[in-house]
Design an enzyme around this catalytic site. Structure first.
Site, PDB file in Angstrom:
ATOM      1  N   GLY A   1      19.554   3.055  -0.657  1.00 19.26           N
ATOM      2  CA  GLY A   1      19.051   1.839  -0.919  1.00 19.26           C
ATOM      3  C   GLY A   1      18.074   1.156   0.216  1.00 19.26           C
ATOM      4  O   GLY A   1      17.528  -0.006   0.026  1.00 19.26           O
TER       5      GLY A   1
ATOM      6  N   ILE B   1       5.002   2.911   0.518  1.00 21.03           N
ATOM      7  CA  ILE B   1       6.385   2.871   0.843  1.00 21.03           C
ATOM      8  C   ILE B   1       7.050   4.096   0.948  1.00 21.03           C
ATOM      9  O   ILE B   1       6.877   4.854   0.115  1.00 21.03           O
ATOM     10  CB  ILE B   1       7.399   2.003  -0.181  1.00 21.03           C
ATOM     11  N   TYR B   2       7.907   4.476   1.904  1.00 28.60           N
ATOM     12  CA  TYR B   2       8.286   5.756   2.074  1.00 28.60           C
ATOM     13  C   TYR B   2       9.698   5.679   2.838  1.00 28.60           C
ATOM     14  O   TYR B   2       9.832   4.955   3.823  1.00 28.60           O
ATOM     15  CB  TYR B   2       7.211   6.572   2.908  1.00 28.60           C
TER      16      TYR B   2
ATOM     17  N   SER C   1      14.873  -0.158  -1.520  1.00 23.98           N
ATOM     18  CA  SER C   1      15.310  -1.176  -2.177  1.00 23.98           C
ATOM     19  C   SER C   1      15.112  -2.347  -1.144  1.00 23.98           C
ATOM     20  O   SER C   1      14.804  -3.487  -1.159  1.00 23.98           O
ATOM     21  CB  SER C   1      16.486  -1.589  -2.986  1.00 23.98           C
TER      22      SER C   1
ATOM     23  N   GLU D   1       0.723  -1.163   0.058  1.00 26.11           N
ATOM     24  CA  GLU D   1       0.162   0.081  -0.006  1.00 26.11           C
ATOM     25  C   GLU D   1       0.880   1.398  -0.109  1.00 26.11           C
ATOM     26  O   GLU D   1       0.623   2.288  -0.602  1.00 26.11           O
ATOM     27  CB  GLU D   1      -0.890   0.050   1.295  1.00 26.11           C
TER      28      GLU D   1
ATOM     29  N   ASN E   1       5.735  10.463 -10.639  1.00 28.63           N
ATOM     30  CA  ASN E   1       7.042   9.998  -9.659  1.00 28.63           C
ATOM     31  C   ASN E   1       8.045   9.140 -10.186  1.00 28.63           C
ATOM     32  O   ASN E   1       8.045   7.857 -10.250  1.00 28.63           O
ATOM     33  CB  ASN E   1       6.144   9.211  -8.401  1.00 28.63           C
TER      34      ASN E   1
ATOM     35  N   TYR F   1      11.265   0.788  -9.439  1.00 31.60           N
ATOM     36  CA  TYR F   1      10.455  -0.446  -9.395  1.00 31.60           C
ATOM     37  C   TYR F   1      10.890  -1.253 -10.467  1.00 31.60           C
ATOM     38  O   TYR F   1      11.186  -2.398 -10.519  1.00 31.60           O
ATOM     39  CB  TYR F   1       8.964  -0.246  -9.223  1.00 31.60           C
TER      40      TYR F   1
END
Lengths: 142, 142
Positions: B76, B66-67, B79, B64, B105, B112
């Site tokens: 990294g 990622i920050y 990742s 949902e 973005n 990704y």
């Protein structure tokens, strides 16, 4: 089409729903991806939903699939299924009800828009990304 | 950045995570939509996922959010969070790991893709649709 009843699925409907899932996969051009294998008697359509979570809005509903057999289309059955899901969403305190559509499926897009849905990909620029099989295993180092 | 540890969140992290959720909302230009209200001490990033279901492939994971805080980017950490989620997905028998990105973005999209994700909106034409508030109530006849 007063004789069509929109109701929650029961265990005995599994075979019928599977047959519709196969038809949907064929319609969406993903037949080769269906990994399930039982069949049974007939139902004319289904909506498959589950609950999802928005970080800042809490619980919402996601309509994974909606399908009506071709010979039963144009009678408002799809709209009735969507209305039923909206009722469930409200009853469960959800503030949103989401779904995804393939861009060549104009008929579905037009229906959802006519019912009041917003195309978030068009309006806000959301793109769906996916890690599958090998790329997921490589990512996890397995 | 060997000193950053990627781990499951604990109850005591809630306040810190909320602060990051606020930062993410600001970054995504949705600050006015955050409906939650507690704050606490600091963590540098988070990934929030839940399980979803594909009609023909079974259980999958949806990331949902990622920050990573701006001052910790480029090291990294993002990742590593994504790799951790891929590990969880495999451990739980999922065949896919999905997420959504805003088209402006580019930094996130490029990351990704570099990690092996496929843009399903670009490749297959998936659009996200949403019924919200009034349109959902109207649809449900309430």
């Amino acid at each position: 089409m007063d004789s069509v009843r929109i109701r929650e699925a029961k265990e005995g409907d599994c075979g019928s729903i599977l047959r519709l899932i196969r038809e949907l996969a064929e319609y969406e051009k993903f037949s080769d991806q269906v990994m399930i294998t039982e069949e049974g008697p007939c139902v004319v359509g289904y909506g498959l939903y589950y609950f999802i979570y928005s970080t800042w809005k809490g619980r919402n509903i996601y309509l994974e699939d909606i399908y009506v057999k071709p010979e039963y289309r144009g009678q408002g059955i799809g709209s009735k299924i969507i209305k039923k899901v909206a009722e469930v969403a409200l009853d469960k305190g959800c503030s949103q009800f989401r779904l995804a559509v393939l861009d060549w499926n104009k008929r579905a897009m037009d229906l959802y828009k006519a019912l009041g849905a917003q195309d978030l990909t068009e309006a806000e620029g959301w793109h769906s990304f996916c890690f599958k099989g090998d790329s997921m295993r490589e990512l996890a180092g397995k």
